[in-house]
Design a protein around this motif. Structure first.
Motif, mmCIF file in Angstrom:
data_model
loop_
_atom_site.group_PDB
_atom_site.id
_atom_site.type_symbol
_atom_site.label_atom_id
_atom_site.label_comp_id
_atom_site.label_asym_id
_atom_site.label_seq_id
_atom_site.Cartn_x
_atom_site.Cartn_y
_atom_site.Cartn_z
ATOM 1 N N UNK A 1 0.822 -1.209 0.000
ATOM 2 C CA UNK A 1 0.000 0.000 0.000
ATOM 3 C C UNK A 1 0.859 1.264 0.000
ATOM 4 N N UNK A 2 2.151 1.090 0.188
ATOM 5 C CA UNK A 2 3.059 2.243 0.164
ATOM 6 C C UNK A 2 2.997 2.890 -1.211
ATOM 7 N N UNK A 3 2.609 4.126 -1.239
ATOM 8 C CA UNK A 3 2.399 4.807 -2.515
ATOM 9 C C UNK A 3 2.113 6.279 -2.255
ATOM 10 N N UNK A 4 2.029 6.993 -3.354
ATOM 11 C CA UNK A 4 1.572 8.380 -3.302
ATOM 12 C C UNK A 4 0.093 8.369 -3.666
ATOM 13 N N UNK A 5 -0.718 8.927 -2.818
ATOM 14 C CA UNK A 5 -2.160 8.948 -3.042
ATOM 15 C C UNK A 5 -2.575 10.362 -3.428
ATOM 16 N N UNK A 6 -3.048 10.454 -4.665
ATOM 17 C CA UNK A 6 -3.483 11.757 -5.167
ATOM 18 C C UNK A 6 -4.993 11.876 -5.073
ATOM 19 N N UNK A 7 -5.417 13.062 -4.742
ATOM 20 C CA UNK A 7 -6.803 13.423 -4.848
ATOM 21 C C UNK A 7 -6.914 14.472 -5.949
ATOM 22 N N UNK A 8 -7.988 14.433 -6.682
ATOM 23 C CA UNK A 8 -8.234 15.438 -7.702
ATOM 24 C C UNK A 8 -9.691 15.859 -7.619
ATOM 25 N N UNK A 9 -9.974 17.059 -8.092
ATOM 26 C CA UNK A 9 -11.362 17.497 -8.105
ATOM 27 C C UNK A 9 -11.687 18.117 -9.452
ATOM 28 N N UNK A 10 -12.963 18.147 -9.760
ATOM 29 C CA UNK A 10 -13.417 18.768 -10.993
ATOM 30 C C UNK A 10 -14.847 19.236 -10.805
ATOM 31 N N UNK A 11 -15.299 20.015 -11.771
ATOM 32 C CA UNK A 11 -16.672 20.502 -11.782
ATOM 33 C C UNK A 11 -17.343 19.921 -13.007
ATOM 34 N N UNK A 12 -18.394 19.157 -12.791
ATOM 35 C CA UNK A 12 -19.077 18.529 -13.907
ATOM 36 C C UNK A 12 -19.830 19.561 -14.730
ATOM 37 N N UNK A 13 -20.012 19.217 -15.990
ATOM 38 C CA UNK A 13 -20.841 20.048 -16.848
ATOM 39 C C UNK A 13 -20.164 21.292 -17.362
ATOM 40 N N UNK A 14 -18.843 21.309 -17.335
ATOM 41 C CA UNK A 14 -18.127 22.503 -17.799
ATOM 42 C C UNK A 14 -17.296 22.172 -19.020
ATOM 43 N N UNK A 15 -17.782 21.266 -19.843
ATOM 44 C CA UNK A 15 -17.028 20.920 -21.039
ATOM 45 C C UNK A 15 -16.017 19.839 -20.741
ATOM 46 N N UNK A 16 -14.843 19.950 -21.266
ATOM 47 C CA UNK A 16 -13.813 18.948 -21.038
ATOM 48 C C UNK A 16 -13.584 18.775 -19.546
ATOM 49 N N UNK A 17 -13.578 17.541 -19.089
ATOM 50 C CA UNK A 17 -13.482 17.279 -17.663
ATOM 51 C C UNK A 17 -12.036 17.400 -17.216
ATOM 52 N N UNK A 18 -11.649 18.590 -16.823
ATOM 53 C CA UNK A 18 -10.286 18.834 -16.394
ATOM 54 C C UNK A 18 -10.161 18.566 -14.911
ATOM 55 N N UNK A 19 -9.301 17.631 -14.553
ATOM 56 C CA UNK A 19 -9.057 17.317 -13.152
ATOM 57 C C UNK A 19 -7.903 18.161 -12.639
ATOM 58 N N UNK A 20 -8.080 18.710 -11.478
ATOM 59 C CA UNK A 20 -7.001 19.428 -10.800
ATOM 60 C C UNK A 20 -6.534 18.567 -9.642
ATOM 61 N N UNK A 21 -5.250 18.288 -9.609
ATOM 62 C CA UNK A 21 -4.714 17.369 -8.632
ATOM 63 C C UNK A 21 -4.139 18.090 -7.416
ATOM 64 N N UNK A 22 -4.217 17.405 -6.285
ATOM 65 C CA UNK A 22 -3.518 17.853 -5.100
ATOM 66 C C UNK A 22 -2.074 17.403 -5.148
ATOM 67 N N UNK A 23 -1.315 17.798 -4.128
ATOM 68 C CA UNK A 23 0.113 17.460 -4.088
ATOM 69 C C UNK A 23 0.354 16.021 -3.679
ATOM 70 N N UNK A 24 -0.679 15.367 -3.189
ATOM 71 C CA UNK A 24 -0.541 13.965 -2.827
ATOM 72 C C UNK A 24 -0.209 13.747 -1.361
ATOM 73 N N UNK A 25 -0.565 12.589 -0.886
ATOM 74 C CA UNK A 25 -0.190 12.128 0.452
ATOM 75 C C UNK A 25 0.666 10.886 0.266
ATOM 76 N N UNK A 26 1.880 10.960 0.791
ATOM 77 C CA UNK A 26 2.776 9.818 0.629
ATOM 78 C C UNK A 26 2.660 8.903 1.831
ATOM 79 N N UNK A 27 2.213 7.695 1.584
ATOM 80 C CA UNK A 27 2.056 6.694 2.640
ATOM 81 C C UNK A 27 3.192 5.685 2.544
ATOM 82 N N UNK A 28 3.860 5.489 3.657
ATOM 83 C CA UNK A 28 4.899 4.465 3.748
ATOM 84 C C UNK A 28 4.472 3.451 4.790
ATOM 85 N N UNK A 29 4.396 2.201 4.398
ATOM 86 C CA UNK A 29 4.022 1.134 5.320
ATOM 87 C C UNK A 29 5.268 0.300 5.609
ATOM 88 N N UNK A 30 5.612 0.226 6.894
ATOM 89 C CA UNK A 30 6.829 -0.496 7.284
ATOM 90 C C UNK A 30 6.510 -1.904 7.774
#
Lengths: 114, 111
Positions: free
Chosen positions: A85-114
């Motif tokens: 599960x160790x990975x970078x987890x990105x969240x993105x958001x968008x607004x529906x109905x505005x033409x091309x669905x452009x996702x804007x990404x966050x900087x990510x949360x880096x999870x390290x499982x030891x």
């Protein structure tokens, strides 16, 4: 302009522990997406929410769950963590109905499982 | 099935050389194509999308439906272009307009 905010930036957990990642979308965006990016891998879609309802589901393990709250922020809950599960987890958001669905990404949360 | 293929994992060029990052896709219908860039330790950022037909940072990409390609081009690479580049598609067939990414191409521009 406000961007997509993710918290925490870094998280270190041990196997079998639980973790919660938070995502605050751009104001007035109604859709949130979660992606997982393993080391050297492309982002893999996990799950998305539109207007607080799950809108699509990808390769999200059963150990993971997510929800979108009334203020549109979203949380990804991960239980029984595994080394893989160790990975970078990105969240993105968008607004529906505005033409091309452009996702804007966050900087990510880096999870390290030891 | 919807799929994005980026055949090159790494592309290394000298500053000032032309660059072409290849992207091919498979999709039933009319997808929307995007290029996202990820600079070192930074978030994914939208570089350009096919419907806008614009040039960003000197990069252009033309959707070729016949060849199902959306190659990213720049005539003269700069060192600051070094990054991971992801081609992605979206459309009704991908689910609720989520993005499907290719495996990415790392561009290294040397002085």
């Amino acid at each position: 302009a406000a961007g997509v905010i993710q918290s925490p930036r870094h998280l270190i957990k041990e196997k079998r522990e639980t973790a919660t990642l938070k995502c605050y979308p751009i104001p007035r965006h109604d859709t949130v997406y979660w992606y997982q990016q393993g080391p050297g891998q492309d982002p893999q879609f996990l799950i998305s929410f539109y207007e607080k309802m799950q809108s699509d589901k990808g390769s999200i393990p059963d150990r993971f769950s997510a929800q979108q709250f009334s203020d549109y922020h979203s949380e990804l809950n991960m239980s029984s963590l595994e080394l893989g599960d160790s990975a970078l987890y990105f969240c993105a958001s968008s607004l529906q109905g505005t033409g091309a669905n452009v996702l804007t990404f966050g900087a990510g949360s880096r999870l390290t499982v030891l | 099935a919807q799929r994005v293929t980026q055949p090159e994992k790494l592309l290394s060029v000298f500053k000032g050389a032309p660059v072409e990052l290849k992207c091919n896709y498979s999709y039933s219908g009319s997808p929307e194509l995007f290029w996202y860039v990820q600079y070192s330790r930074q978030r994914l950022q939208l570089l350009l999308r096919h419907i806008s037909r614009e040039s960003i940072k000197g990069f252009t990409a033309d959707l070729n439906k016949g060849e199902t390609s959306f190659h990213l081009k720049k005539p003269f690479a700069q060192e600051e272009d070094s990054a991971m580049y992801y081609c992605a598609l979206s459309g009704m067939n991908t689910g609720f307009q989520k993005l499907v990414f290719g495996t990415g191409t790392r561009l290294l521009v040397s002085p």
